[in-house]
Design an enzyme around this catalytic site. Structure first.
Site, PDB file in Angstrom:
ATOM      1  N   ARG A  46      19.395  -5.624  19.019  1.00 30.03           N
ATOM      2  CA  ARG A  46      19.681  -5.311  17.609  1.00 30.03           C
ATOM      3  C   ARG A  46      18.770  -6.122  16.677  1.00 30.03           C
ATOM      4  O   ARG A  46      18.294  -5.613  15.660  1.00 30.03           O
ATOM      5  CB  ARG A  46      21.161  -5.577  17.311  1.00 30.03           C
ATOM      6  CG  ARG A  46      21.565  -5.226  15.891  1.00 30.03           C
ATOM      7  CD  ARG A  46      23.098  -5.269  15.676  1.00 30.03           C
ATOM      8  NE  ARG A  46      23.406  -5.288  14.247  1.00 30.03           N
ATOM      9  CZ  ARG A  46      23.988  -6.313  13.620  1.00 30.03           C
ATOM     10  NH1 ARG A  46      24.380  -7.396  14.287  1.00 30.03           N
ATOM     11  NH2 ARG A  46      24.205  -6.256  12.315  1.00 30.03           N
ATOM     12  N   HIS A  50      16.313  -4.433  13.962  1.00 27.37           N
ATOM     13  CA  HIS A  50      16.404  -4.675  12.520  1.00 27.37           C
ATOM     14  C   HIS A  50      15.182  -5.400  11.964  1.00 27.37           C
ATOM     15  O   HIS A  50      14.851  -5.249  10.786  1.00 27.37           O
ATOM     16  CB  HIS A  50      17.682  -5.443  12.187  1.00 27.37           C
ATOM     17  CG  HIS A  50      18.897  -4.578  12.159  1.00 27.37           C
ATOM     18  ND1 HIS A  50      20.034  -4.876  11.458  1.00 27.37           N
ATOM     19  CD2 HIS A  50      19.142  -3.379  12.762  1.00 27.37           C
ATOM     20  CE1 HIS A  50      20.936  -3.918  11.628  1.00 27.37           C
ATOM     21  NE2 HIS A  50      20.419  -3.010  12.429  1.00 27.37           N
ATOM     22  N   TRP A 189      30.974   0.994  22.709  1.00 31.37           N
ATOM     23  CA  TRP A 189      30.789   2.448  22.830  1.00 31.37           C
ATOM     24  C   TRP A 189      31.171   2.954  24.224  1.00 31.37           C
ATOM     25  O   TRP A 189      31.356   4.139  24.428  1.00 31.37           O
ATOM     26  CB  TRP A 189      29.333   2.824  22.545  1.00 31.37           C
ATOM     27  CG  TRP A 189      28.939   2.754  21.094  1.00 31.37           C
ATOM     28  CD1 TRP A 189      28.999   3.791  20.195  1.00 31.37           C
ATOM     29  CD2 TRP A 189      28.411   1.636  20.370  1.00 31.37           C
ATOM     30  NE1 TRP A 189      28.537   3.365  18.958  1.00 31.37           N
ATOM     31  CE2 TRP A 189      28.168   2.054  19.044  1.00 31.37           C
ATOM     32  CE3 TRP A 189      28.111   0.307  20.716  1.00 31.37           C
ATOM     33  CZ2 TRP A 189      27.642   1.211  18.060  1.00 31.37           C
ATOM     34  CZ3 TRP A 189      27.597  -0.537  19.736  1.00 31.37           C
ATOM     35  CH2 TRP A 189      27.364  -0.081  18.426  1.00 31.37           C
TER      36      TRP A 189
HETATM   37 ZN1  ZEM Z   1      22.863   0.018  16.008  1.00 28.23          ZN
HETATM   38  N1  ZEM Z   1      24.588  -0.684  15.159  1.00 28.23           N
HETATM   39  N2  ZEM Z   1      22.687   1.429  14.564  1.00 28.23           N
HETATM   40  N3  ZEM Z   1      21.103   0.591  16.805  1.00 28.23           N
HETATM   41  N4  ZEM Z   1      23.034  -1.443  17.419  1.00 28.23           N
HETATM   42  C1  ZEM Z   1      25.388  -1.684  15.644  1.00 28.23           C
HETATM   43  C2  ZEM Z   1      25.229  -2.381  16.838  1.00 28.23           C
HETATM   44  C3  ZEM Z   1      24.127  -2.243  17.662  1.00 28.23           C
HETATM   45  C4  ZEM Z   1      23.577   1.683  13.543  1.00 28.23           C
HETATM   46  C5  ZEM Z   1      24.631   0.820  13.132  1.00 28.23           C
HETATM   47  O1  ZEM Z   1      25.142   0.965  11.912  1.00 28.23           O
HETATM   48  C6  ZEM Z   1      25.134  -0.219  13.969  1.00 28.23           C
HETATM   49  C7  ZEM Z   1      20.297   1.615  16.370  1.00 28.23           C
HETATM   50  C8  ZEM Z   1      20.654   2.552  15.414  1.00 28.23           C
HETATM   51  C9  ZEM Z   1      21.768   2.445  14.591  1.00 28.23           C
HETATM   52  C10 ZEM Z   1      22.149  -1.650  18.449  1.00 28.23           C
HETATM   53  C11 ZEM Z   1      20.877  -1.087  18.587  1.00 28.23           C
HETATM   54  C12 ZEM Z   1      20.404  -0.054  17.807  1.00 28.23           C
HETATM   55  C13 ZEM Z   1      26.474  -1.889  14.756  1.00 28.23           C
HETATM   56  C14 ZEM Z   1      27.554  -2.937  14.944  1.00 28.23           C
HETATM   57  C15 ZEM Z   1      26.324  -0.986  13.723  1.00 28.23           C
HETATM   58  C16 ZEM Z   1      27.289  -0.859  12.548  1.00 28.23           C
HETATM   59  C17 ZEM Z   1      27.064  -4.304  14.456  1.00 28.23           C
HETATM   60  C18 ZEM Z   1      28.114  -5.367  14.691  1.00 28.23           C
HETATM   61  O2  ZEM Z   1      29.210  -5.261  14.120  1.00 28.23           O
HETATM   62  O3  ZEM Z   1      27.849  -6.304  15.467  1.00 28.23           O
HETATM   63  C19 ZEM Z   1      23.217   2.937  12.902  1.00 28.23           C
HETATM   64  C20 ZEM Z   1      23.931   3.602  11.742  1.00 28.23           C
HETATM   65  C21 ZEM Z   1      22.109   3.410  13.570  1.00 28.23           C
HETATM   66  C22 ZEM Z   1      21.343   4.670  13.361  1.00 28.23           C
HETATM   67  C23 ZEM Z   1      21.873   5.851  13.347  1.00 28.23           C
HETATM   68  C24 ZEM Z   1      19.043   1.591  17.071  1.00 28.23           C
HETATM   69  C25 ZEM Z   1      17.883   2.561  16.806  1.00 28.23           C
HETATM   70  C26 ZEM Z   1      19.107   0.545  17.960  1.00 28.23           C
HETATM   71  C27 ZEM Z   1      18.084   0.040  18.929  1.00 28.23           C
HETATM   72  C28 ZEM Z   1      17.096   0.761  19.414  1.00 28.23           C
HETATM   73  C29 ZEM Z   1      22.732  -2.588  19.390  1.00 28.23           C
HETATM   74  C30 ZEM Z   1      22.109  -3.038  20.707  1.00 28.23           C
HETATM   75  C31 ZEM Z   1      23.971  -2.954  18.897  1.00 28.23           C
HETATM   76  C32 ZEM Z   1      25.001  -3.900  19.519  1.00 28.23           C
HETATM   77  C33 ZEM Z   1      24.819  -5.295  18.977  1.00 28.23           C
HETATM   78  C34 ZEM Z   1      25.782  -6.297  19.560  1.00 28.23           C
HETATM   79  O4  ZEM Z   1      25.834  -7.409  19.015  1.00 28.23           O
HETATM   80  O5  ZEM Z   1      26.477  -6.024  20.534  1.00 28.23           O
END
Ligand code: ZEM
Length: 288
Positions: A46, A50, A189
């Site tokens: 993540r 970002h 998920w």
């Molecule tokens: Zn995420 N993501 N993401 N994402 N994401 C979260 C967590 C993680 C969206 C999003 O709002 C959120 C991509 C695309 C998009 C990861 C990787 C990638 C979380 C939760 C949210 C709300 C955060 C938390 O509370 O800790 C949205 C709207 C997306 C687009 C539609 C893409 C592209 C990613 C990588 C290629 C990962 C690995 C996580 C889990 C983080 C963790 O701490 O476990």
């Protein structure tokens, strides 16, 4: 002697780093039974995302090159809540390998997260150079989980991705979880959040998703267990017909997902980066 020492001084910092060693040291930081589901891998992925996903192809601003995510105000943007945890975990390696840039360290950590949790090999190049706080991107460049397909397209088209690449990238939501104290959303998920799989797609298609009954932001949980979650933005990949084609493809064909994810993630990490001409491309070996 003078000539020799001058030559040494002119070696660019990025060339003085053994990236395979950095890879191994990051991999050694992943496991911690007291953190989340036992691995920093998901939050490293993540962080890399970002750090890179702020890119705007029109103005050619943002992206991982400057590592501006570590500076306020970007570090304080709502979307980046909780990523200080990942940066702090990586900081000792910045001290150990003084010549690595933060941009290289954060993106490499994403590669390590994907590969060490069982995902595909991701090509990676070094040579990003860090920028100061004045290069921070404005708030609002990362996707808003509460919105749908139009918003998701706006955000990712701005970076230069197409529908297939977007559908592949979101498969990273096989990893990790949502934290109420970071994003406000809650839960993983799927049942194996520390293994890189195509389960984002299989869970999305195979379950019936119902709105979670709670005081928090609108999200979905699987019926009947309620153990797994989907963001409103995740649900858009099921309901939008053009996204859905790829969701169905990746659900039935894990190899195609791995190939497409690998290419799209490598592209993400390079958005807006001007690499030195002699920067080599690495394909890191995973540790076992
Ligand atoms: Zn995420 N993501 N993401 N994402 N994401 C979260 C967590 C993680 C969206 C999003 O709002 C959120 C991509 C695309 C998009 C990861 C990787 C990638 C979380 C939760 C949210 C709300 C955060 C938390 O509370 O800790 C949205 C709207 C997306 C687009 C539609 C893409 C592209 C990613 C990588 C290629 C990962 C690995 C996580 C889990 C983080 C963790 O701490 O476990």
């Amino acid at each position: 002697w003078y000539f020799y020492s001058k030559q040494q001084d002119e070696t660019p910092a990025w060339k003085k780093v053994n990236y395979q060693n950095v890879y191994k040291d990051i991999a050694d930081l992943l496991e911690d039974e007291n953190y989340d589901d036992g691995s920093y891998g998901p939050v490293f992925v993540r962080l890399a995302w970002h750090a890179s996903g702020t890119y705007d192809k029109k103005t050619r601003t943002g992206g991982s090159a400057g590592a501006t995510i570590r500076h306020a105000p970007e570090s304080e943007h709502g979307a980046n809540a909780g990523l200080d945890v990942a940066r702090r975990r990586l900081e000792p390696l910045k001290q150990k390998y003084r010549n690595i840039s933060y941009g290289d360290l954060y993106t490499l950590a994403g590669v390590v997260g994907v590969q060490e949790l069982g995902g595909p090999t991701v090509q990676w190049r070094p040579g990003r150079s860090d920028k100061q706080a004045d290069a921070c991107t404005p708030d609002g460049r990362l996707p808003d989980a509460a919105q749908g397909a139009d918003h998701v397209r706006d955000i990712f088209y701005r970076m230069g991705f197409d529908d297939r690449e977007i559908a592949a990238l979101v498969g990273a939501h096989a990893l990790g979880r949502c934290h109420t104290y970071r994003s406000g959303f809650d839960g993983p998920w799927n049942a194996s959040p520390t293994v890189f799989t195509n389960f984002f797609y299989t869970e999305l298609l195979e379950n019936t998703w119902v709105p979670k009954k709670w005081d928090g932001p609108k999200q979905f949980v699987d019926k009947p267990t309620g153990a797994f979650m989907m963001l409103p933005a995740d649900m858009a990949f099921k309901t939008d017909p053009r996204f859905r084609t790829y969701i169905e493809l990746y659900a039935r064909d894990q190899d195609t997902f791995f190939n497409d994810f690998s290419a799209a993630f490598a592209k993400l990490l390079e958005l807006g980066v001007k690499f030195p001409e002699d920067a080599p491309t690495y394909r890191f070996k995973t540790l076992d």
